[in-house]
Write a protein that holds these residues in place. Structure first.
Motif, PDB file in Angstrom:
ATOM      1  N   THR A 223       0.835  -1.200   0.000  1.00  0.00           N
ATOM      2  CA  THR A 223       0.000   0.000   0.000  1.00  0.00           C
ATOM      3  C   THR A 223       0.865   1.244   0.000  1.00  0.00           C
ATOM      4  O   THR A 223       2.000   1.234   0.464  1.00  0.00           O
ATOM      5  CB  THR A 223      -0.916   0.038   1.250  1.00  0.00           C
ATOM      6  OG1 THR A 223      -0.098   0.098   2.428  1.00  0.00           O
ATOM      7  CG2 THR A 223      -1.823  -1.181   1.307  1.00  0.00           C
ATOM      8  N   LEU A 224       0.306   2.301  -0.518  1.00  0.00           N
ATOM      9  CA  LEU A 224       0.938   3.617  -0.489  1.00  0.00           C
ATOM     10  C   LEU A 224       0.022   4.525   0.320  1.00  0.00           C
ATOM     11  O   LEU A 224      -1.178   4.603   0.050  1.00  0.00           O
ATOM     12  CB  LEU A 224       1.109   4.163  -1.905  1.00  0.00           C
ATOM     13  CG  LEU A 224       1.631   5.595  -2.033  1.00  0.00           C
ATOM     14  CD1 LEU A 224       3.039   5.724  -1.473  1.00  0.00           C
ATOM     15  CD2 LEU A 224       1.589   6.047  -3.493  1.00  0.00           C
ATOM     16  N   SER A 225       0.576   5.181   1.314  1.00  0.00           N
ATOM     17  CA  SER A 225      -0.264   6.020   2.164  1.00  0.00           C
ATOM     18  C   SER A 225       0.424   7.338   2.489  1.00  0.00           C
ATOM     19  O   SER A 225       1.639   7.480   2.361  1.00  0.00           O
ATOM     20  CB  SER A 225      -0.620   5.284   3.466  1.00  0.00           C
ATOM     21  OG  SER A 225       0.546   5.005   4.221  1.00  0.00           O
ATOM     22  N   VAL A 226      -0.383   8.270   2.916  1.00  0.00           N
ATOM     23  CA  VAL A 226       0.116   9.553   3.407  1.00  0.00           C
ATOM     24  C   VAL A 226      -0.566   9.816   4.739  1.00  0.00           C
ATOM     25  O   VAL A 226      -1.764   9.561   4.895  1.00  0.00           O
ATOM     26  CB  VAL A 226      -0.170  10.686   2.389  1.00  0.00           C
ATOM     27  CG1 VAL A 226      -1.647  10.775   2.035  1.00  0.00           C
ATOM     28  CG2 VAL A 226       0.323  12.033   2.920  1.00  0.00           C
ATOM     29  N   HIS A 227       0.185  10.251   5.742  1.00  0.00           N
ATOM     30  CA  HIS A 227      -0.417  10.573   7.028  1.00  0.00           C
ATOM     31  C   HIS A 227       0.097  11.924   7.526  1.00  0.00           C
ATOM     32  O   HIS A 227       1.173  12.380   7.126  1.00  0.00           O
ATOM     33  CB  HIS A 227      -0.196   9.460   8.057  1.00  0.00           C
ATOM     34  CG  HIS A 227       1.211   9.306   8.527  1.00  0.00           C
ATOM     35  ND1 HIS A 227       1.919   8.141   8.392  1.00  0.00           N
ATOM     36  CD2 HIS A 227       2.053  10.164   9.166  1.00  0.00           C
ATOM     37  CE1 HIS A 227       3.120   8.276   8.910  1.00  0.00           C
ATOM     38  NE2 HIS A 227       3.230   9.492   9.387  1.00  0.00           N
ATOM     39  N   ALA A 228      -0.709  12.506   8.415  1.00  0.00           N
ATOM     40  CA  ALA A 228      -0.372  13.853   8.879  1.00  0.00           C
ATOM     41  C   ALA A 228      -1.078  14.130  10.201  1.00  0.00           C
ATOM     42  O   ALA A 228      -2.099  13.508  10.517  1.00  0.00           O
ATOM     43  CB  ALA A 228      -0.800  14.885   7.842  1.00  0.00           C
ATOM     44  N   PRO A 229      -0.551  15.068  10.983  1.00  0.00           N
ATOM     45  CA  PRO A 229      -1.214  15.457  12.238  1.00  0.00           C
ATOM     46  C   PRO A 229      -2.433  16.332  11.954  1.00  0.00           C
ATOM     47  O   PRO A 229      -2.431  17.149  11.032  1.00  0.00           O
ATOM     48  CB  PRO A 229      -0.127  16.238  12.986  1.00  0.00           C
ATOM     49  CG  PRO A 229       0.771  16.755  11.920  1.00  0.00           C
ATOM     50  CD  PRO A 229       0.754  15.740  10.818  1.00  0.00           C
TER      51      PRO A 229
END
Length: 258
Positions: A223-229
């Protein structure tokens, strides 16, 4: 190789048998019996069972829950991960991830499914000083992360039902799905949408979006993901980057298949 089921013991060199067995196991993509593999390879019955026994003893295969079928073992899964991390592939993969992180402005990750969790294979950190530390090698749960739920959505209904029957959906935050029926509904939505989200389900104050990377048989391989606060961005704002995320996923899938 797998299109020709008329192989005999004499036509397959001894030093190729184990490789072709593993190739067939990977092609099918589900636990498989020695008999089913041998319908393709056409080896003598004692030979095929001996090969499976050897691979199991050495940790390359492991028996499935039915006691008859075999799935990739720890050593084979680590081998696959190491191949994905070879220098040429990793260099280009990092280039794609860097470009994505630059465009999105947040941390981007590639994760692969292991037996009990998703494992971060690669990542590019955001340039912002406020960031969430989940380094390469980190294991994260299936049921409360974007990457994990993306993987769960790729399982056949029978396997996903089996997962729900045996797993304990531990709460990591107040937003974690801990009821099997609720998680099942969420996974169905992910199947329909083609992407998964994490709305502070794994860590308080973190949101994420994940998309699949497919292999040659159109199966999810990672999987390719992006996360952030959440102090910096909302989940809806993160979802606005989906087209860019999906384009990068296509690039990365083609990289592995080329």
């Amino acid at each position: 190789m797998h299109d020709d089921a008329n192989h005999t013991d004499k036509t397959i060199p001894t030093n190729l048998r184990l490789l072709l067995l593993v190739e067939e196991l990977a092609r099918v993509g589900v636990p498989i019996t020695p008999t089913a593999v041998n319908e393709v390879l056409g080896l003598p019955k004692p030979t095929i069972h001996r090969l499976f026994h050897t691979l199991e003893q050495e940790g390359f295969l492991q028996r499935d829950i039915d006691g008859r079928s075999y799935a990739p073992g720890v050593r084979l899964r680590r081998l696959a991960s190491s191949i994905l991390s070879t220098s040429r592939i990793r260099m280009v993969r990092q280039t794609v991830l860097n470009a994505l992180a630059e465009d999105v402005g947040e941390t981007c990750n590639i994760a692969i499914p292991e037996r009990h969790a998703m494992v971060y294979l690669d990542r590019v950190e955001t340039k912002w000083p406020l960031r969430i530390q989940l380094p390469v090698g980190t294991e994260v749960p299936f049921h409360c992360t974007a990457s994990g739920k993306m993987y769960l959505s790729s399982l056949k209904p029978r396997l996903f039902a089996k997962y729900l029957n045996i797993v304990t959906l531990n709460p990591h935050t107040n937003h974690t799905y801990t009821e099997p029926a609720v998680l099942a509904a969420e996974i169905e939505t992910i199947r329909d949408n083609g992407y998964a989200t994490d709305n502070e389900e794994f860590l308080d104050g973190m949101v994420a979006v994940a998309v699949p990377l497919f292999d040659a048989q159109k199966r999810l391989m990672s999987t390719l993901s992006v996360h952030a606060p959440t102090q910096r961005i909302t989940l809806d704002d993160l979802k606005a980057h989906l087209p860019r995320l999906q384009a990068a996923a296509t690039e990365l899938s083609e990289l592995v298949l080329s």
